[in-house]
Design an enzyme around this catalytic site. Structure first.
Site, PDB file in Angstrom:
ATOM      1  N   LYS A  75      -2.313 107.392  89.723  1.00 43.82           N
ATOM      2  CA  LYS A  75      -3.167 107.440  90.903  1.00 43.82           C
ATOM      3  C   LYS A  75      -2.719 106.429  91.954  1.00 43.82           C
ATOM      4  O   LYS A  75      -1.970 105.494  91.689  1.00 43.82           O
ATOM      5  CB  LYS A  75      -4.625 107.173  90.520  1.00 43.82           C
ATOM      6  N   TYR A  94       1.061 109.241  92.911  1.00 42.20           N
ATOM      7  CA  TYR A  94       0.270 109.951  93.915  1.00 42.20           C
ATOM      8  C   TYR A  94      -0.244 108.938  94.933  1.00 42.20           C
ATOM      9  O   TYR A  94      -0.667 107.830  94.563  1.00 42.20           O
ATOM     10  CB  TYR A  94      -0.924 110.661  93.279  1.00 42.20           C
TER      11      TYR A  94
END
Length: 372
Positions: A75, A94
Site C-alpha cells: 500500500k 501502489y
C-alpha cells in the site's frame, strides 16, 4: 542491491511486498533482502521461512528504510513512512496519488524515485500490476454486497439470489474493466438481476456473448445510469482512469433517490471514488450512511484476504522487482517504457500527467530523465 520490505501499517493491512519464494530468487542472484520481523506472520509467512529463504530479519521499519536501496511495499506509504524515504532510494508500491495531495507533496519532498504499481503498463495497454488486486476487489465487492444487504448489517434485507416466487437483488455495475467483470462473474453465480455499464462497445459485446440474457448491458449514459441506480439494491463503482481521479458517475442527488437500505460499493475509492457521496473507510469501520443508503468504501479491500492477495500480487510484481534490482533504476526505466510509465515521482519532480491534472501541478515527462 539491498531490497527492504517493511511491515504494512495501514488499518487491517496484512499483505506483504515479497514472499519467501521471491526472496530466495533475489538472494540467488546476489541481492540482499531485508524483511521487517512479523511482516508476513499474519498470513502464515513466518520470519523463519523468510530467514531460510535468505532474508535478513530487521527489527524496525526505520532500520529497513535506513539500510535499503529499494523499498518494496503493497500500500501507499503512510506519513511516517514518507518521512523515512531519501533521495537515493527507489519506492515500488501502489501509490494512488491523484486524490492524495499530501502524499504527493511528501514523496516529491523526499527526492525518492517512486514507481506506482497501478500505472505500469503492458503491450496491450493493460495494467498488469493493478489487475490481480482488481480481480480480488471485484470478486469481494459482491460478497460484501451480499453481506451488507442483510438487515443486521444495515441493508434493506434482501437475499442476493432471491428464492422461488421472490425476485433476486438488482445489481448495477458501473464499469466493465477488470473489477467490473470480476464483480459480474460472482453476481451471475449468485443469481442476481444484473446490468453493467461501460463506454467500450466491444467490451459490452464480449460480456453479452459470454452471459447472454443473464446480464443486461448498457452504454454509459448519465440518464440511463440514474434510472438504473434509482431501482438498484446494489451499485458497484468500478470505473478507472489510469493514474487519474475517478469520474463521479453517481451524484449526491442520484443517491437521494435510491432505496433506503440499498448498498453502494465504491471499488474506485483508491482513486477518489466514482460516487459524490463516497469517502474512504477501513476494514475496522467499513460503512456509513448517506440519505439512508449504505456506503462501503474500504480503500484496501484485498487486504481482507491478505494471503490470496499477497501471492496474486507478487506473482505480477516480482519480475519488475527483479528487473530493477538486476539493472538498476536508470537502465531498467530507460529500456522498458512500460515500467517507465509507472514512474510517478523522481528526484523532487512529479512525472505523472494524470496526477498533475488532478491536483493542478506541474510535471516533467519521465523521458526527460530516462531515455533508451
Amino acid at each position: 542491491m539491498i531490497i527492504g520490505v517493511p511491515q504494512e501499517v495501514k488499518n487491517n493491512e496484512y499483505r506483504v511486498g515479497l514472499t519467501p519464494g521471491n526472496v530466495s530468487g533475489l538472494c540467488k542472484q546476489g541481492h540482499s533482502v531485508l524483511i521487517q520481523r512479523g511482516a508476513g506472520e499474519q498470513i502464515g509467512l513466518s520470519d523463519e521461512t523468510y530467514r531460510i529463504a535468505g532474508a535478513t530479519l530487521i527489527n524496525s521499519a526505520a532500520e529497513v528504510f535506513h539500510k535499503a536501496e529499494m523499498i518494496v511495499k503493497v500500500k501507499e506509504p503512510q506519513a511516517q513512512e514518507c518521512a523515512m524515504l531519501r533521495e537515493d532510494q527507489i519506492l515500488f508500491t501502489y501509490l494512488h496519488l491523484a486524490p492524495d495531495p499530501k502524499q504527493t507533496k511528501a514523496l516529491i519532498d523526499s527526492g525518492a524515485t517512486c514507481i506506482a504499481y497501478e500505472t505500469v503498463t503492458a503491450m496491450n495497454g493493460a495494467l498488469p500490476l493493478l489487475a490481480p488486486m482488481s480481480e480480488v476487489a471485484g470478486r469481494m465487492s459482491i460478497h460484501a454486497a451480499a453481506s451488507h444487504l442483510e438487515k443486521s448489517h444495515g441493508g434493506l434485507g434482501v437475499l442476493m439470489a432471491g428464492v422461488p416466487g421472490v425476485s433476486p437483488a438488482k445489481v448495477v455495475i458501473l464499469g466493465g474493466g477488470v473489477v467490473g467483470r470480476n464483480a459480474l462473474q460472482i453476481a451471475v453465480g449468485m443469481g442476481a438481476d444484473i446490468c453493467i455499464f461501460d463506454k467500450d462497445i466491444d467490451r459490452l459485446r464480449q460480456i453479452d456473448a459470454l452471459y447472454g440474457n443473464r446480464v443486461r448491458t448498457f452504454y454509459s449514459d448519465s440518464l440511463l445510469i440514474e434510472q438504473e441506480v434509482r431501482e438498484a439494491d446494489v451499485v458497484v463503482g468500478a470505473v478507472l482512469l489510469p493514474g487519474g481521479a475517478a469520474p463521479k458517475l453517481v451524484t449526491r442527488e442520484m443517491v437521494k433517490k435510491m432505496k433506503t437500505g440499498a448498498v453502494i460499493l465504491d471499488v474506485a475509492i483508491d482513486q477518489g471514488g466514482c460516487f459524490e457521496t463516497s469517502k474512504p473507510t477501513t476494514h475496522a469501520d467499513p460503512t456509513f450512511l448517506v440519505d439512508g443508503v449504505l456506503h462501503y468504501c474500504v480503500a484496501n479491500m484485498p487486504g481482507a484476504v491478505a494471503r490470496t492477495s499477497t501471492f496474486a500480487l507478487t506473482n505480477a510484481t516480482y519480475p519488475y522487482v527483479e528487473a530493477l534490482a538486476n539493472r538498476g533504476v536508470i537502465q531498467a526505466l530507460s529500456i522498458d517504457h512500460h515500467l517507465r510509465n509507472g514512474l510517478n515521482v523522481h528526484k523532487g519532480f512529479l512525472t505523472s500527467q494524470p496526477v498533475a491534472q488532478a491536483q493542478k501541478l506541474d510535471f516533467v515527462l519521465a523521458e526527460e530523465f530516462f531515455v533508451a
